[in-house]
Design an enzyme around this catalytic site. Structure first.
Site, PDB file in Angstrom:
ATOM      1  CG  ASP A  32       1.898  -1.009   0.706  1.00 37.88           C
ATOM      2  OD1 ASP A  32       2.572  -1.993   0.343  1.00 37.88           O
ATOM      3  OD2 ASP A  32       1.907   0.073   0.092  1.00 37.88           O
ATOM      4  CG  ASP A  43       4.342  -1.070  -2.301  1.00 39.21           C
ATOM      5  OD1 ASP A  43       4.862  -0.418  -1.383  1.00 39.21           O
ATOM      6  OD2 ASP A  43       3.210  -0.816  -2.762  1.00 39.21           O
ATOM      7  CG  HIS A  50       0.009   0.618  -4.012  1.00 35.10           C
ATOM      8  ND1 HIS A  50       0.441   0.744  -2.708  1.00 35.10           N
ATOM      9  CD2 HIS A  50      -1.293   0.994  -4.021  1.00 35.10           C
ATOM     10  CE1 HIS A  50      -0.560   1.188  -1.964  1.00 35.10           C
ATOM     11  NE2 HIS A  50      -1.618   1.335  -2.732  1.00 35.10           N
ATOM     12  CG  HIS A  95       3.682   4.609  -7.296  1.00 33.42           C
ATOM     13  ND1 HIS A  95       3.209   3.489  -7.938  1.00 33.42           N
ATOM     14  CD2 HIS A  95       3.278   4.504  -6.004  1.00 33.42           C
ATOM     15  CE1 HIS A  95       2.545   2.732  -7.074  1.00 33.42           C
ATOM     16  NE2 HIS A  95       2.585   3.320  -5.895  1.00 33.42           N
TER      17      HIS A  95
END
Length: 337
Positions: free
Chosen positions: A246, A159, A161, A122
């Site tokens: 995740d 991931d 996200h 991120h």
């Protein structure tokens, strides 16, 4: 597998209530004790010059000074302590070690996997966000391009996200392909199928935002029909996996239904793709916030390289996943299949 570790990474401690805490790596290492063929490797931290190769110089100075002054809440999610800057450099250094090791010939049972934290995908050029301070995958990719006989790098991000930072850093470049399969609408809200790159990077970004509830069959559909052909056409010298766990069905901060075996199936797909591309392959840890499923997921990746053949999906892909595939193909001018 070879796992890169650093004690410095445990010194970045945003508190027990923060989901990205040192217990994540401790849980992984406890689980790996039960498996054979594990080798731990330490690595030099990344230099500030390496960080500045993908991050704005003023930001590097600002975040270093912020940590040296004791840290605090950079934003509501991203918490630093005094040791965080050292940990961020250590984590980026471990990611860099994976690409050097892979390019030096480590593969198969010695495939390198960085267990660094804080995670990185991120972190954008000039800001920390989403638990991330330096973009580990970007630092490692740029290192490979700058110092090794590497012309093209592909980053595949599984991931849950979207890795907005990795995408943004390379969005207008044609030497790094970034592909992400993630939960639609989840933090940070980026990663639409229409985001395909710009300028020299047009066509070098691919996003598949799957709806909540997507499972192993859905992930395999998108990988097999979208990401694998695109990456194979890109013909990378290095394939780096931003490996978050995740999207597991028991992770507390997502609504996806990927199983532990599903991560094993994705690993076999990635391994086989790297072989077809004759590309070096390495893994860099990103998210995963259930300690049990995180450690099981990392263990499953290792077991695949140790010879395990995981069970494939026993269901058909959903209509919703098929619709996302159509959207991806349309974004690339390929039409529906």
């Amino acid at each position: 597998m070879k796992f890169g570790v650093s004690d410095v990474c445990a010194e970045h401690d945003p508190g027990d209530r923060h989901p990205e805490n040192p217990d994540r790596i401790r849980a992984i290492k406890r689980a790996l004790q039960k498996r054979h063929g594990i080798e731990y490797v330490t690595a030099e931290p990344a230099t500030e010059d390496a960080a500045r190769a993908v991050h704005d110089a003023d930001y590097v100075e600002e975040i270093r000074a912020f940590c040296e002054d004791g840290g605090g809440s950079w934003d509501p999610d991203t918490v630093a302590v005094e040791a965080t800057w050292r940990a961020a450099l250590a984590s980026a250094g471990l990611a860099t070690w994976t690409v050097d090791a892979a390019l030096d010939g480590d593969g198969g049972r010695t495939t390198p996997f960085s267990l660094g934290r804080p995670p990185g995908h991120h972190a954008v050029e000039d800001d920390a966000m989403g638990f991330c301070f330096l973009n580990n995958a970007a630092v490692a990719s740029q290192h490979a391009l700058d110092t090794r006989d590497v012309e093209r790098v592909a980053v595949f991000d599984w991931d849950v996200h979207h890795g907005n930072g990795t995408q943004d850093i390379f969005y207008d470049r044609g030497d790094v392909f970034y592909g992400s399969i993630h939960e639609d609408g989840l933090y940070p809200g980026t990663g639409d199928t229409e985001e395909t790159g710009e300028g020299d990077g047009e066509g070098a970004t691919m996003n598949a935002p799957l709806p909540a509830g997507a499972d192993d069959a859905d992930y395999c559909l998108l990988f097999d029909e979208a990401f694998a052909p695109a990456i194979e056409a890109f013909d990378p010298d290095l394939l780096l996996v931003s490996a978050g766990f995740d999207a597991h069905r028991h992770d507390p901060i997502s609504r996806m239904h990927v199983s532990t075996d599903g991560y094993g199936v994705l690993t076999t797909r990635v391994r086989d793709l790297a072989e077809r591309c004759d590309a070096a392959l390495s893994f860099v840890l990103e998210g995963g916030y259930s300690l049990d499923t995180l450690s099981e997921g990392v263990g499953m990746v290792h077991e695949v390289f140790d010879g395990l053949v995981p069970e494939g999906p026993d269901t058909d892909p959903s209509d919703e996943a098929a619709a996302v595939l159509d959207d991806v193909r349309e974004a690339y001018g390929l039409g529906s299949k």
